[in-house]
Structure formats: structure tokens, C-alpha cells
Scaffold this motif. Structure first.
Motif, PDB file in Angstrom:
ATOM      1  N   UNK A 121      41.910  -2.732  65.372  1.00  0.00           N
ATOM      2  CA  UNK A 121      42.152  -2.675  66.818  1.00  0.00           C
ATOM      3  C   UNK A 121      41.859  -1.275  67.360  1.00  0.00           C
ATOM      4  N   UNK A 122      40.588  -0.906  67.376  1.00  0.00           N
ATOM      5  CA  UNK A 122      40.197   0.436  67.800  1.00  0.00           C
ATOM      6  C   UNK A 122      40.000   0.480  69.317  1.00  0.00           C
ATOM      7  N   UNK A 123      40.665   1.413  69.989  1.00  0.00           N
ATOM      8  CA  UNK A 123      40.511   1.498  71.439  1.00  0.00           C
ATOM      9  C   UNK A 123      39.212   2.199  71.845  1.00  0.00           C
ATOM     10  N   UNK A 124      38.800   1.972  73.082  1.00  0.00           N
ATOM     11  CA  UNK A 124      37.699   2.702  73.727  1.00  0.00           C
ATOM     12  C   UNK A 124      36.346   2.550  73.039  1.00  0.00           C
ATOM     13  N   UNK A 125      36.179   1.523  72.233  1.00  0.00           N
ATOM     14  CA  UNK A 125      34.900   1.310  71.556  1.00  0.00           C
ATOM     15  C   UNK A 125      34.671   2.220  70.361  1.00  0.00           C
ATOM     16  N   UNK A 126      35.725   2.900  69.917  1.00  0.00           N
ATOM     17  CA  UNK A 126      35.605   3.807  68.762  1.00  0.00           C
ATOM     18  C   UNK A 126      35.289   2.991  67.520  1.00  0.00           C
ATOM     19  N   UNK A 127      34.306   3.439  66.765  1.00  0.00           N
ATOM     20  CA  UNK A 127      33.923   2.790  65.505  1.00  0.00           C
ATOM     21  C   UNK A 127      34.792   3.307  64.385  1.00  0.00           C
ATOM     22  N   UNK A 151      25.345  19.595  62.053  1.00  0.00           N
ATOM     23  CA  UNK A 151      24.541  18.763  62.953  1.00  0.00           C
ATOM     24  C   UNK A 151      24.043  17.507  62.237  1.00  0.00           C
ATOM     25  N   UNK A 152      23.567  17.671  61.017  1.00  0.00           N
ATOM     26  CA  UNK A 152      23.049  16.536  60.254  1.00  0.00           C
ATOM     27  C   UNK A 152      24.157  15.563  59.870  1.00  0.00           C
ATOM     28  N   UNK A 153      25.388  16.044  59.730  1.00  0.00           N
ATOM     29  CA  UNK A 153      26.509  15.216  59.304  1.00  0.00           C
ATOM     30  C   UNK A 153      27.338  14.680  60.469  1.00  0.00           C
ATOM     31  N   UNK A 154      26.920  14.908  61.695  1.00  0.00           N
ATOM     32  CA  UNK A 154      27.702  14.477  62.851  1.00  0.00           C
ATOM     33  C   UNK A 154      27.980  12.977  62.794  1.00  0.00           C
ATOM     34  N   UNK A 155      29.247  12.607  62.924  1.00  0.00           N
ATOM     35  CA  UNK A 155      29.584  11.170  62.892  1.00  0.00           C
ATOM     36  C   UNK A 155      29.287  10.504  64.229  1.00  0.00           C
ATOM     37  N   UNK A 156      29.157   9.210  64.214  1.00  0.00           N
ATOM     38  CA  UNK A 156      29.031   8.405  65.430  1.00  0.00           C
ATOM     39  C   UNK A 156      30.428   7.963  65.799  1.00  0.00           C
ATOM     40  N   UNK A 157      30.891   8.337  66.980  1.00  0.00           N
ATOM     41  CA  UNK A 157      32.244   8.017  67.405  1.00  0.00           C
ATOM     42  C   UNK A 157      32.398   6.574  67.869  1.00  0.00           C
ATOM     43  N   UNK A 158      31.383   6.067  68.509  1.00  0.00           N
ATOM     44  CA  UNK A 158      31.473   4.703  69.057  1.00  0.00           C
ATOM     45  C   UNK A 158      30.819   3.712  68.100  1.00  0.00           C
ATOM     46  N   UNK A 159      31.442   2.546  67.985  1.00  0.00           N
ATOM     47  CA  UNK A 159      30.979   1.558  67.031  1.00  0.00           C
ATOM     48  C   UNK A 159      29.865   0.693  67.499  1.00  0.00           C
TER      49      UNK A 159
END
Length: 159
Positions: A121-127, A151-159
Motif C-alpha cells: 500500500x504505497x502512497x503517492x505512486x511510490x515504487x 548519479x548512476x545509482x539513482x533510484x526511481x522513486x515512482x513505480x
């Protein structure tokens, strides 16, 4: 008696005015640095995620951590663990990129642990599941001594 000068902000609070690099490390006075994030900015969750992603993508996780910290301090109490966990993961990436293996891995895992309570149940579209997996995998690589490029390891916040 030798009085030490301390940098102060406009309210008189101690605030180091030295410029900083993209990973938040202080540079010598007069050096060009990365613009700091203003503190205490109240953003919507979508604005927080958008600004933090921009900073992560630019290889500036220390600055993204400050954006998350604002959300954690100004948001609803029920969301504090979410924003604190994201801030810890961003600062974990910062420490890992600076070469602090133990601190980086510890903060990545601590941040992931704060987020596991959300389940699916992740809010705000967070992946969230992907973020938690990213944090654990990066912590493992950091502990194994592999260098980290923020920079190369930056995570994607939205799923």
C-alpha cells in the motif's frame, strides 16, 4: 582569548556557509559549489517526490535527503516514517558515494526497514518494493567494496 567565528543564518543560528559539492561535502570558502536546498520548504508530496527525483538523477542525493527531511518534518505524523525512510536511503547513497561503506550500507538498510511497513500500500505512486530491493542490493554491493557513482545509482522513486 581567541574567539572562534561561526557562520550564522539570518536568524542567528549556526549555519556553515562554506560551499558544498554535489555530495554535500564542504569545499573551501570561495570555491564554486552546488546551490544548497532551502530549509523548511513545505511541498506537496508530489512536489517533494519530483524535486527529490530531479536531485537524485543529477547525482545529488545529499540534497534530495534535505528535500525528504522537509517533508518528514512538515508533513502529517502518519507519514513521517515514509519521508524519514526515503531521507535515510538518500543519505545512505550519499555516504556510499563518498566511500563510507559501513555508514552507507547501514543507512540504506535502515531506510528500507522504515518503508517495509507499507507492504503493498504505497502512497503517492511510490515504487516502494523496488526501492526497498534497490536499497538492499546497493547495501550489499557497498559492503563488498564496490565503488558507487551517485548519479548512476539513482533510484526511481515512482513505480
Amino acid at each position: 582569548m581567541d574567539e572562534t567565528h561561526r557562520d550564522r543564518d539570518t536568524e542567528g543560528r549556526a549555519r556553515n556557509a562554506r560551499p558544498r559539492d554535489g555530495l554535500g561535502r564542504p569545499l573551501p570558502y570561495g570555491s564554486p559549489g552546488v546551490e544548497r536546498q532551502p530549509e523548511g520548504v513545505v511541498r506537496t508530496p508530489d512536489e517533494t517526490l519530483r524535486e527529490a527525483q530531479r536531485l537524485l538523477d543529477a547525482g545529488m542525493p545529499f540534497h534530495a535527503h534535505e528535500v525528504f527531511e522537509d517533508a518528514w518534518k512538515s508533513g502529517p505524523r502518519a507519514e513521517r516514517e515514509l519521508w524519514r525512510g526515503l531521507a535515510q536511503m538518500a543519505v545512505g547513497l550519499t555516504h556510499a558515494a563518498r566511500g563510507n561503506r559501513a555508514g552507507g550500507a547501514r543507512l540504506l538498510r535502515r531506510g528500507a526497514g522504515a518503508l517495509t511497513s507499507y507492504g503493498d500500500a504505497w502512497p503517492y505512486g511510490i515504487g516502494g518494493t523496488g526501492l526497498v530491493d534497490w536499497a538492499h542490493e546497493l547495501a550489499d554491493r557497498v559492503e563488498a567494496g564496490r565503488p558507487v557513482d551517485a548519479e548512476a545509482e539513482a533510484p526511481r522513486l515512482l513505480g
